[in-house]
Design an enzyme around this catalytic site. Structure first.
Site, PDB file in Angstrom:
ATOM      1  CG  ASP A 159      -3.308  -8.048   2.120  1.00 44.32           C
ATOM      2  OD1 ASP A 159      -3.571  -8.896   2.989  1.00 44.32           O
ATOM      3  OD2 ASP A 159      -2.793  -6.947   2.387  1.00 44.32           O
TER       4      ASP A 159
ATOM      5  CD  GLU B 282       0.549  -6.229   5.561  1.00 45.02           C
ATOM      6  OE1 GLU B 282      -0.138  -6.149   4.526  1.00 45.02           O
ATOM      7  OE2 GLU B 282       1.367  -7.161   5.759  1.00 45.02           O
TER       8      GLU B 282
ATOM      9  CG  ASP C 187      -5.813  -3.783   7.358  1.00 45.80           C
ATOM     10  OD1 ASP C 187      -5.208  -3.919   6.283  1.00 45.80           O
ATOM     11  OD2 ASP C 187      -5.985  -2.682   7.913  1.00 45.80           O
TER      12      ASP C 187
ATOM     13  N   GLY D 156       0.407  -5.461   0.841  1.00 47.15           N
ATOM     14  CA  GLY D 156      -0.835  -5.511   0.087  1.00 47.15           C
ATOM     15  C   GLY D 156      -0.757  -6.379  -1.156  1.00 47.15           C
TER      16      GLY D 156
ATOM     17  CB  ILE E 227      -0.969  -0.007   1.204  1.00 47.78           C
ATOM     18  CG1 ILE E 227      -2.039   1.071   1.044  1.00 47.78           C
ATOM     19  CG2 ILE E 227      -0.225   0.144   2.517  1.00 47.78           C
ATOM     20  CD1 ILE E 227      -3.194   0.927   2.003  1.00 47.78           C
TER      21      ILE E 227
END
Length: 273
Positions: free
Chosen positions: A126, A146, A154, A123, A69
């Site tokens: 993810d 993270e 998350d 991310g 991110i």
């Protein structure tokens, strides 16, 4: 075809049912901006609804798949106001929006294949854990990063990765945030195959995607749907779900075509979905 700020959709062969979806911020190592979380589900939905698309290959333009991110996006959603309760509610709402953007990969009926080269961090992990099949190059590297940013992953890694590589391996990777290689990713079961170069991966993934794209689209989308749904069901519930699914799908013309093409020793020809 619609233009995006953070993505690029390419159909390399006009006669192919395989479409390429590229993360397209190469100068920023394909970091995930706020625009990405709006555009990604929109692009996947458009590909899902396009009858000419049977398989989607997800990769990154430039030298890396995704560096995670964009820190500017992270800081923009965590900037505090004087009302801590309202700040917390806004942050939660944004996190839920980001989660939905990643889950859009699973909501897409068409198979999504991740082709990873270079960095796949935070991310990026993810995103690939939501994909249906994953491949990488020898030079690819991964990190559930993270924890090093003082946050808990998350966007889905902690929920999806254990079912892919196991609880113990996920715990170790998530708590340490350590970098691991493409070959280790293969050993863990995160990727199905490691290719020597990006060109070899692109060719190998294209061949797999074309093979899947030649199959009955009802059978392919059904297989994806049943496998995803079965994660949350008991064995008996999963069997009941697939029985119900097939009771509605087995009566299609695809079954007749599959049987007749097999008996006639020819390639089957299925209608688009």
């Amino acid at each position: 075809m619609e233009k995006y700020k953070t993505l690029e959709i390419v159909q390399q062969n006009p006669n192919s049912p395989v479409f390429n979806l590229h993360l397209n911020r190469p100068s920023l190592l394909n970091a995930l901006s706020l625009d990405f979380f709006t555009e990604f589900p929109k692009a996947l939905s458009s590909l899902d609804q396009n009858p000419n698309v049977a398989v989607i290959v997800l990769s990154g333009n430039g030298h890396h798949f995704c560096s995670g991110i964009d820190l500017k996006a992270l800081s923009s959603i965590t900037s505090e106001s004087s009302d801590h309760g309202r700040t917390a509610e806004r942050v939660r709402r944004e996190i839920k929006r980001f989660q939905e953007a990643v889950t859009a990969v699973e909501r897409c009926r068409k198979p999504v294949i991740a082709a990873v080269h270079g960095a796949c961090i935070g991310g990026g992990v993810d995103i690939i854990t939501a994909c249906d099949i994953r491949y990488c190059t020898e030079r690819a590297f991964f990190s559930v990063k993270e924890v090093d940013l003082a946050i808990t992953a998350d966007l889905g890694t902690l929920q999806r990765l254990p079912s892919i590589i196991g609880h113990g391996s996920t715990m170790e990777l998530a708590l340490t945030g350590r970098r691991f290689s493409g070959s280790e990713a293969k050993e863990l079961g995160l990727v199905s195959k490691v290719f020597s170069t990006k060109d070899a991966m692109d060719e190998g993934v294209r061949a797999v995607a074309e093979e899947i794209g030649a199959k009955s689209p009802l059978a392919v989308t059904g297989t994806k749907a049943v496998l995803l749904r079965s994660r949350d069901l008991t064995l008996d519930q999963g069997l009941d779900y697939v029985a119900t699914w097939n009771s509605g799908m087995l009566l299609s013309d695809d079954l007749v075509e599959a049987i007749s093409s097999y008996s006639q020793k020819r390639r089957p020809s299925f209608s688009k979905l």
